[in-house]
Design an enzyme around this catalytic site. Sequence first.
Site, PDB file in Angstrom:
ATOM      1  N   CYS A  65      -6.048   7.824  -6.053  1.00  0.00           N
ATOM      2  CA  CYS A  65      -5.491   6.527  -6.459  1.00  0.00           C
ATOM      3  C   CYS A  65      -5.840   6.278  -7.928  1.00  0.00           C
ATOM      4  O   CYS A  65      -6.610   7.039  -8.525  1.00  0.00           O
ATOM      5  CB  CYS A  65      -6.027   5.428  -5.551  1.00  0.00           C
ATOM      6  SG  CYS A  65      -7.747   4.985  -5.867  1.00  0.00           S
ATOM      7  N   GLU A  96       0.836  -1.201   0.000  1.00  0.00           N
ATOM      8  CA  GLU A  96       0.000   0.000   0.000  1.00  0.00           C
ATOM      9  C   GLU A  96       0.869   1.248   0.000  1.00  0.00           C
ATOM     10  O   GLU A  96       0.524   2.244  -0.622  1.00  0.00           O
ATOM     11  CB  GLU A  96      -0.931   0.017   1.215  1.00  0.00           C
ATOM     12  CG  GLU A  96      -2.045  -0.995   1.165  1.00  0.00           C
ATOM     13  CD  GLU A  96      -3.039  -0.754   0.043  1.00  0.00           C
ATOM     14  OE1 GLU A  96      -3.245   0.411  -0.360  1.00  0.00           O
ATOM     15  OE2 GLU A  96      -3.611  -1.744  -0.443  1.00  0.00           O
TER      16      GLU A  96
END
Length: 146
Positions: free
Chosen positions: A24, A15
């Site tokens: 994202c 992550e």
Amino acid sequence: MRVSQQGLALIKEHEGLRMDAYLCPAKIWTIGYGHTGGVQRGQRITAGEAERLLLADLQRFEQAVNLGVKVPLTQGQFDALASFAFNVGVGAFRQSTLLRLLNHGDYQGAAKQFDRWVYGGGQVLPGLVNRRADERALFEEAGHAE
């Protein structure tokens, strides 16, 4: 079951830690270690806040694995599945061929499914290739818990 320190390290590694909110690849505001709930542009957090958010978020994915998997798991298998669910989401995890095969006792077939979840925006993403390879390796590490 709960995610082990090894599983937590895998999730953190893939992550990555971002203290500032960012969009994202799926165009969702994200912060910390992949946290998406209520994140706003310009938001900033500390490392401690990121850790707390991760542990809180992880509970939902641990529950999804605990409720969804009907066969025995090793700790490594559980960790790999929690990392996978954390990344693809609970709904995708529940609907996955990976889970269906696993629940039919086909551990090897389930392990092969990790390699199929490497696409983002219709193209293979190197980061997902690496993550799935690590998840699969952890899943296969000690055989299975039968």
